[in-house]
Enzyme design. Structure first.
Site, PDB file in Angstrom:
ATOM      1  CG  ASP A 193       8.483 117.329  67.287  1.00  0.00           C
ATOM      2  OD1 ASP A 193       8.121 116.463  66.459  1.00  0.00           O
ATOM      3  OD2 ASP A 193       7.879 117.536  68.355  1.00  0.00           O
ATOM      4  CG  LEU A 194       9.132 121.343  60.405  1.00  0.00           C
ATOM      5  CD1 LEU A 194       8.868 122.589  61.225  1.00  0.00           C
ATOM      6  CD2 LEU A 194      10.091 121.635  59.259  1.00  0.00           C
TER       7      LEU A 194
END
Length: 285
Positions: A193-194
């Site tokens: 979930d960058l």
């Protein structure tokens, strides 16, 4: 809160001398705690699923930490007390990143992505935001990405009447396209979930990853998410791709990996993301 602080002091064997609210908890309340010799970051949430979410966060951080490639805050406690769940980790004093910080960040993320195993998925399910994220083991990336990522989000969007059934591609069509455009993929350990809010540059220049949705998948998933909302400078990508080169189908891969996150945002926040989702669906299906 006092009961939680007393419990933390007991478990740590260290007196908590002060605490104050801070930003950074996202969907949780967040606090900076001062111990006798160090500072801690505390997240507190009262929802029924909060403890499981914190456990999943701990497992993701520990998986990244174990690689020795890129820093994460060390988790000390995950527990529940008085109807509230909480997660205690090290506090990271952060600063605005410079060019050299982004280069280091890109190199260290690439080193994380070089940590591989034989199959896609993770040892347990976790969450993407507040939505459940299934991580059943799979030998084939196209199968995993369709069955564990895109199909569940499409179904959720249909169930919530955000998408029509006629807008949903068939499994056969999606798997054929994914196999063609993704090619041979090695399972890399991902943050998952960058976006720009899920990393910190510490005061000493060390990059830290926070709030992961960790699993083994295609390294381009993290790159695609990093490009969705911004927050990553060009030196980050330059340094990353010196280690892991750009794939042949870069643009298509980014679109299709961003589709997952756009569907998540559609299901979490509603119709503001609909046009972005339908644009990708129409472009590829």
């Amino acid at each position: 809160m006092e009961e939680i602080l007393a419990h933390i002091s007991h478990v740590l064997g260290e007196k908590i001398t002060s605490h104050r609210p801070v930003s950074g908890g996202d969907i949780s309340s967040a606090y900076l705690l001062q111990g006798s010799g160090r500072r801690y970051f505390l997240k507190v949430h009262g929802s029924p699923s909060a403890k499981q979410m914190f456990i999943a966060e701990q497992q993701g951080l520990q998986a990244i930490e174990a690689t020795g490639t890129i820093a994460v805050p060390h988790v000390h406690i995950v527990d529940s007390l008085g109807g509230k769940s909480f997660l205690l980790m090290d506090f990271v004093e952060s600063r605005r990143p410079g060019e050299s910080d982004f280069r280091r960040f890109g190199r260290e993320l690439a080193q994380l992505h070089q940590c591989t195993r034989s199959c896609f998925g993770f040892g347990s399910d976790n969450f993407i935001g507040s939505l459940p994220q299934s991580n059943h083991s799979c030998d084939n990336w196209a199968d995993f990405y369709w069955k564990e990522r895109i199909a569940p989000q499409l179904k959720m969007a249909c169930d919530r009447r955000l998408l029509q059934h006629g807008e949903i591609p068939s499994s056969e069509m999606a798997l054929e396209l994914f196999s063609e455009l993704f090619g041979e993929v090695k399972p890399s350990l991902l943050h998952g979930d960058l976006w720009g809010g899920n990393y910190l540059i510490a005061a000493d220049g060390t990059p830290y990853l926070i709030d992961p949705a960790t699993y083994y998948g295609h390294s381009m998933v993290d790159i695609a998410m990093s490009r969705l909302f911004g927050g990553f400078a060009t030196p980050f990508y330059d340094a990353y791709h010196e280690i892991i080169p750009l794939p042949e189908n870069e643009r298509s891969q980014i679109d299709l990996y961003q589709l997952y996150y756009l569907l998540v945002h559609l299901n979490l926040f509603g119709g503001g993301y609909l046009s972005s989702v339908t644009a990708i669906l129409r472009r590829y299906f």
